[in-house]
Design a protein around this motif. Sequence first.
Motif, PDB file in Angstrom:
ATOM      1  N   PHE A 370       0.823  -1.204   0.000  1.00  0.00           N
ATOM      2  CA  PHE A 370       0.000   0.000   0.000  1.00  0.00           C
ATOM      3  C   PHE A 370       0.857   1.255   0.000  1.00  0.00           C
ATOM      4  O   PHE A 370       2.037   1.217   0.351  1.00  0.00           O
ATOM      5  N   GLU A 371       0.228   2.362  -0.382  1.00  0.00           N
ATOM      6  CA  GLU A 371       0.889   3.656  -0.331  1.00  0.00           C
ATOM      7  C   GLU A 371       0.784   4.228   1.074  1.00  0.00           C
ATOM      8  O   GLU A 371       0.028   3.731   1.914  1.00  0.00           O
ATOM      9  N   GLU A 372       1.540   5.284   1.323  1.00  0.00           N
ATOM     10  CA  GLU A 372       1.459   5.955   2.616  1.00  0.00           C
ATOM     11  C   GLU A 372       0.092   6.611   2.791  1.00  0.00           C
ATOM     12  O   GLU A 372      -0.548   7.005   1.811  1.00  0.00           O
ATOM     13  N   PRO A 373      -0.393   6.726   4.037  1.00  0.00           N
ATOM     14  CA  PRO A 373       0.271   6.370   5.299  1.00  0.00           C
ATOM     15  C   PRO A 373       0.113   4.900   5.689  1.00  0.00           C
ATOM     16  O   PRO A 373       0.623   4.469   6.705  1.00  0.00           O
ATOM     17  N   TYR A 374      -0.580   4.118   4.827  1.00  0.00           N
ATOM     18  CA  TYR A 374      -0.882   2.737   5.206  1.00  0.00           C
ATOM     19  C   TYR A 374       0.352   1.833   5.096  1.00  0.00           C
ATOM     20  O   TYR A 374       0.407   0.795   5.744  1.00  0.00           O
ATOM     21  N   ARG A 375       1.308   2.234   4.265  1.00  0.00           N
ATOM     22  CA  ARG A 375       2.533   1.444   4.178  1.00  0.00           C
ATOM     23  C   ARG A 375       3.245   1.419   5.534  1.00  0.00           C
ATOM     24  O   ARG A 375       3.723   0.371   5.981  1.00  0.00           O
ATOM     25  N   THR A 376       3.292   2.572   6.202  1.00  0.00           N
ATOM     26  CA  THR A 376       3.911   2.617   7.524  1.00  0.00           C
ATOM     27  C   THR A 376       3.111   1.797   8.523  1.00  0.00           C
ATOM     28  O   THR A 376       3.676   1.105   9.382  1.00  0.00           O
ATOM     29  N   ALA A 377       1.785   1.837   8.418  1.00  0.00           N
ATOM     30  CA  ALA A 377       0.943   1.041   9.314  1.00  0.00           C
ATOM     31  C   ALA A 377       1.251  -0.444   9.162  1.00  0.00           C
ATOM     32  O   ALA A 377       1.346  -1.187  10.149  1.00  0.00           O
ATOM     33  N   VAL A 378       1.435  -0.889   7.911  1.00  0.00           N
ATOM     34  CA  VAL A 378       1.765  -2.298   7.659  1.00  0.00           C
ATOM     35  C   VAL A 378       3.108  -2.647   8.284  1.00  0.00           C
ATOM     36  O   VAL A 378       3.267  -3.699   8.935  1.00  0.00           O
ATOM     37  N   ARG A 379       4.081  -1.785   8.103  1.00  0.00           N
ATOM     38  CA  ARG A 379       5.412  -2.063   8.639  1.00  0.00           C
ATOM     39  C   ARG A 379       5.426  -2.076  10.160  1.00  0.00           C
ATOM     40  O   ARG A 379       6.238  -2.778  10.769  1.00  0.00           O
ATOM     41  N   MET A 380       4.550  -1.322  10.771  1.00  0.00           N
ATOM     42  CA  MET A 380       4.431  -1.357  12.230  1.00  0.00           C
ATOM     43  C   MET A 380       3.764  -2.659  12.682  1.00  0.00           C
ATOM     44  O   MET A 380       4.148  -3.249  13.689  1.00  0.00           O
ATOM     45  N   LEU A 381       2.774  -3.099  11.914  1.00  0.00           N
ATOM     46  CA  LEU A 381       2.033  -4.295  12.303  1.00  0.00           C
ATOM     47  C   LEU A 381       2.876  -5.563  12.172  1.00  0.00           C
ATOM     48  O   LEU A 381       2.767  -6.471  13.007  1.00  0.00           O
ATOM     49  N   VAL A 382       3.726  -5.657  11.139  1.00  0.00           N
ATOM     50  CA  VAL A 382       4.483  -6.895  10.943  1.00  0.00           C
ATOM     51  C   VAL A 382       5.544  -7.113  12.026  1.00  0.00           C
ATOM     52  O   VAL A 382       6.143  -8.189  12.107  1.00  0.00           O
ATOM     53  N   LYS A 383       5.750  -6.115  12.872  1.00  0.00           N
ATOM     54  CA  LYS A 383       6.682  -6.276  13.982  1.00  0.00           C
ATOM     55  C   LYS A 383       6.017  -6.921  15.198  1.00  0.00           C
ATOM     56  O   LYS A 383       6.681  -7.243  16.182  1.00  0.00           O
ATOM     57  N   ARG A 384       4.695  -7.078  15.103  1.00  0.00           N
ATOM     58  CA  ARG A 384       3.956  -7.633  16.228  1.00  0.00           C
ATOM     59  C   ARG A 384       3.826  -9.149  16.089  1.00  0.00           C
ATOM     60  O   ARG A 384       4.291  -9.751  15.124  1.00  0.00           O
ATOM     61  N   LYS A 385       3.161  -9.745  17.050  1.00  0.00           N
ATOM     62  CA  LYS A 385       3.000 -11.197  17.070  1.00  0.00           C
ATOM     63  C   LYS A 385       2.198 -11.660  15.866  1.00  0.00           C
ATOM     64  O   LYS A 385       1.232 -11.020  15.452  1.00  0.00           O
ATOM     65  N   ILE A 386       2.600 -12.811  15.302  1.00  0.00           N
ATOM     66  CA  ILE A 386       1.945 -13.384  14.130  1.00  0.00           C
ATOM     67  C   ILE A 386       0.983 -14.488  14.557  1.00  0.00           C
ATOM     68  O   ILE A 386       1.313 -15.327  15.397  1.00  0.00           O
ATOM     69  N   TYR A 387      -0.193 -14.490  13.953  1.00  0.00           N
ATOM     70  CA  TYR A 387      -1.156 -15.570  14.143  1.00  0.00           C
ATOM     71  C   TYR A 387      -1.339 -16.276  12.807  1.00  0.00           C
ATOM     72  O   TYR A 387      -1.505 -15.637  11.766  1.00  0.00           O
ATOM     73  N   SER A 388      -1.288 -17.599  12.812  1.00  0.00           N
ATOM     74  CA  SER A 388      -1.368 -18.383  11.575  1.00  0.00           C
ATOM     75  C   SER A 388      -2.754 -18.970  11.399  1.00  0.00           C
ATOM     76  O   SER A 388      -3.380 -19.453  12.349  1.00  0.00           O
TER      77      SER A 388
END
Length: 394
Positions: A370-388
Amino acid sequence: MAPGATDLPGSPRWCGDRLVASEEDELEIDQFDRLPDSVLLVIFNRIGDVKALGRCCVVSHRFHSLVPLVDNVVVRVDCVISDGPSPSSSCPSASDEIDKTRCVFSHLTRLVLGGLVRPLHALGQILSLPSSKRSTSAESSSSSGVSHHSPTEVLKSFKKIRRLRIELPAGELGVEEGALLKWKADFGSTLDSCVILGASSVLSSASLTPKSENTNYAHELGGEDNGSIPESLYTNGGLKLRVVWTISSLIAASARHYLLQPIISDHETLEFLDLTDSDGQGVLTMDRWQLQELKVRPISPSGTSQRTLVPALSMRLWYAPLLEIPDGSLLKGATLVAIRPSEEMPKEMGINGDCSGGGLSDFSWVSNAFEEPYRTAVRMLVKRKIYSLEMNSF
């Protein structure tokens, strides 16, 4: 010329030993005739919009011969016409978003463009119809005095399209007011990947009480994941809503992909295709290799539905109760879902959802969706815990 002689009005003038045209002659010269074809094609490619190019076609014979050689085309669809009952009448009591989405796509059979230069009958549907239905549609269009053209019909005039962008009038998925739902999907002959970003609501930081006084804000925004599933994810239907978002987005993406078949088969030179909507809700993209794959491996339809079969999937989900993004907005219940076919996901991630090898770099296809500002939101989220999660083919 004899000394003292004067030029007659409108006659050519001599400058040294050269004959110079009069101002009237200069005005009559078409300045575009002085431009080579290559320069005109650069201009037409910058225009891109198929309606504007259609108007250029009627300017001159030269323009008419050059416009079909344009390789960068943008088609903005004005409206979607259904050949069956309206979705609202056929699904009056559908409260579930999945059923609503299926209902919409079971009747989405024609994407049409109005207002082109030449009045043609409304042949235009992305999916081919029996001749009887086609003639009925054309008659109804003619009687209403409005000419419509399908993207497939319009694009047949273009012989060398390399990059094509089709824009629908709106996203297919209805979400609650104030909620956020965006998706991006890559397809070859089937789904290659899909990234979904959602939030139950988007808030302005100014609408909240000061952060120092708002303990809930501080609790939800800060702190590391403690390994447990956040309560806000599985209470009040939170998890169910996110499953609905995921399935609805996949249905929308696979339906768009199915509609593109005739366009792709008609244009051998196509190298990049982008099917989006004016709301910016969803984007389907296909690059050169994915387009080639579709040409050699026909798609598998999903039963009688007018969409591509979605394969068995592996999904990774990230969640934040509250996420602040660079523009100052707050995403409440921010959710990111990364999806790939089950046979491909293990190459990038361990069975337990741990990043393998390069860590977060393995998720570049997610971070850049995604484009900003959602690109930053994605990058912040992928640092959190992952659920499969896993999903069967449908």
